[in-house]
Motif scaffolding. Structure first.
Motif, PDB file in Angstrom:
ATOM      1  N   VAL A  91      40.001  40.603  31.519  1.00  0.00           N
ATOM      2  CA  VAL A  91      38.946  39.585  31.422  1.00  0.00           C
ATOM      3  C   VAL A  91      38.523  39.406  29.976  1.00  0.00           C
ATOM      4  CG1 VAL A  91      36.555  39.039  32.047  1.00  0.00           C
ATOM      5  CG2 VAL A  91      38.147  39.901  33.789  1.00  0.00           C
ATOM      6  N   LEU A  92      38.326  40.504  29.277  1.00  0.00           N
ATOM      7  CA  LEU A  92      37.944  40.422  27.868  1.00  0.00           C
ATOM      8  C   LEU A  92      39.018  39.709  27.055  1.00  0.00           C
ATOM      9  CD1 LEU A  92      35.913  41.108  25.683  1.00  0.00           C
ATOM     10  CD2 LEU A  92      37.017  43.334  25.442  1.00  0.00           C
ATOM     11  N   ARG A  93      40.277  40.043  27.306  1.00  0.00           N
ATOM     12  CA  ARG A  93      41.382  39.387  26.603  1.00  0.00           C
ATOM     13  C   ARG A  93      41.376  37.881  26.892  1.00  0.00           C
ATOM     14  NH1 ARG A  93      45.001  42.699  28.731  1.00  0.00           N
ATOM     15  NH2 ARG A  93      45.950  41.040  29.944  1.00  0.00           N
ATOM     16  N   ALA A  94      41.177  37.527  28.149  1.00  0.00           N
ATOM     17  CA  ALA A  94      41.160  36.110  28.525  1.00  0.00           C
ATOM     18  C   ALA A  94      40.008  35.375  27.839  1.00  0.00           C
ATOM     19  CB  ALA A  94      41.065  35.963  30.043  1.00  0.00           C
ATOM     20  N   GLY A 111      31.807  31.700  36.588  1.00  0.00           N
ATOM     21  CA  GLY A 111      31.007  30.847  35.710  1.00  0.00           C
ATOM     22  C   GLY A 111      31.240  31.092  34.225  1.00  0.00           C
ATOM     23  N   LEU A 112      32.313  31.804  33.883  1.00  0.00           N
ATOM     24  CA  LEU A 112      32.596  32.116  32.485  1.00  0.00           C
ATOM     25  C   LEU A 112      33.526  31.098  31.826  1.00  0.00           C
ATOM     26  CD1 LEU A 112      33.082  35.968  32.925  1.00  0.00           C
ATOM     27  CD2 LEU A 112      31.010  34.731  32.238  1.00  0.00           C
ATOM     28  N   ALA A 113      34.155  30.258  32.639  1.00  0.00           N
ATOM     29  CA  ALA A 113      35.057  29.215  32.133  1.00  0.00           C
ATOM     30  C   ALA A 113      34.970  28.013  33.059  1.00  0.00           C
ATOM     31  CB  ALA A 113      36.496  29.739  32.056  1.00  0.00           C
ATOM     32  N   LEU A 157      35.894  28.094  27.722  1.00  0.00           N
ATOM     33  CA  LEU A 157      34.721  28.938  27.941  1.00  0.00           C
ATOM     34  C   LEU A 157      33.475  28.103  28.206  1.00  0.00           C
ATOM     35  CD1 LEU A 157      34.856  31.752  25.214  1.00  0.00           C
ATOM     36  CD2 LEU A 157      35.344  31.933  27.647  1.00  0.00           C
ATOM     37  N   THR A 158      32.631  28.645  29.041  1.00  0.00           N
ATOM     38  CA  THR A 158      31.286  28.097  29.219  1.00  0.00           C
ATOM     39  C   THR A 158      30.366  28.848  28.253  1.00  0.00           C
ATOM     40  OG1 THR A 158      30.732  29.752  30.879  1.00  0.00           O
ATOM     41  CG2 THR A 158      31.680  27.661  31.690  1.00  0.00           C
ATOM     42  N   PRO A 159      29.143  28.377  28.078  1.00  0.00           N
ATOM     43  CA  PRO A 159      28.188  29.168  27.290  1.00  0.00           C
ATOM     44  C   PRO A 159      28.030  30.593  27.847  1.00  0.00           C
ATOM     45  CG  PRO A 159      27.368  26.939  27.527  1.00  0.00           C
ATOM     46  CD  PRO A 159      28.595  27.050  28.412  1.00  0.00           C
ATOM     47  N   ARG A 201      29.050  36.387  27.399  1.00  0.00           N
ATOM     48  CA  ARG A 201      29.657  37.602  27.962  1.00  0.00           C
ATOM     49  C   ARG A 201      30.593  38.255  26.957  1.00  0.00           C
ATOM     50  NH1 ARG A 201      29.897  41.796  29.000  1.00  0.00           N
ATOM     51  NH2 ARG A 201      30.693  42.869  30.808  1.00  0.00           N
ATOM     52  N   LEU A 202      31.384  37.448  26.260  1.00  0.00           N
ATOM     53  CA  LEU A 202      32.296  37.961  25.240  1.00  0.00           C
ATOM     54  C   LEU A 202      31.513  38.589  24.092  1.00  0.00           C
ATOM     55  CD1 LEU A 202      35.158  38.297  24.083  1.00  0.00           C
ATOM     56  CD2 LEU A 202      34.961  35.951  23.198  1.00  0.00           C
TER      57      LEU A 202
END
Length: 153
Positions: free
Chosen positions: A42-45, A82-84, A100-102, A107-108
């Motif tokens: 997830v972090l990589r994405a 809701g992250l993208a 990406l969403t805000p 999150r990143l």
């Protein structure tokens, strides 16, 4: 370090391999000691989407070196969480762009700050000017290598 004899000067290839191995180890170490529980995939994405902006699933799969079905599932999870978001590609109405969403950016950033906080105690005696120099040098290296990568696309 480099796999050359003590008296030999390492080649540029030897140094680059060492840099890549060390960068990977730093990233894994940060993830292992951080209290942030975001899965590495997830972090990589999130990082890929942050770096590349809105991209097609196939392009994400190429960059992440995963199959298109794996990329579809991972990016679908980010959208569900809701992250993208997915939007139609203006160049090709059959394709979608994922970005990406805000909330994804937040999150990143949160994960990256947690990594930094986890590593901070080990850097307490490390000179700040040396960290600044390392950061500058790594960013210069990245800029030079991106130019090469653009020539291959």
């Amino acid at each position: 370090m480099w796999s050359v004899q003590q008296n030999e000067q390492p080649s540029a290839d030897d140094i680059v391999v060492d840099l890549l191995v060390t960068a990977g180890r730093l990233t894994r170490l940060a993830g292992a000691i951080s209290e942030d529980d975001v899965p590495r995939a997830v972090l990589r994405a999130l990082a890929v989407l942050d770096e590349h902006g809105g991209i097609r699933v196939s392009e994400f799969a190429r960059i992440d070196r995963c199959s298109q079905p794996a990329a579809t599932a991972l990016l679908g999870r980010l959208v569900t969480d809701g992250l993208a978001t997915r939007t139609r590609d203006p160049q090709d109405s059959r394709a979608v762009l994922v970005e990406l969403t805000p909330a994804g950016r937040t999150r990143l950033a949160t994960a990256r700050r947690a990594f930094a906080a986890a590593m901070a105690p080990g850097l307490a005696d490390f000179p700040l000017d040396r960290l600044i120099r390392l950061d500058t040098d790594m960013n210069d290296l990245l800029t030079a290598l991106r130019a090469v990568a653009r020539g291959r696309q």
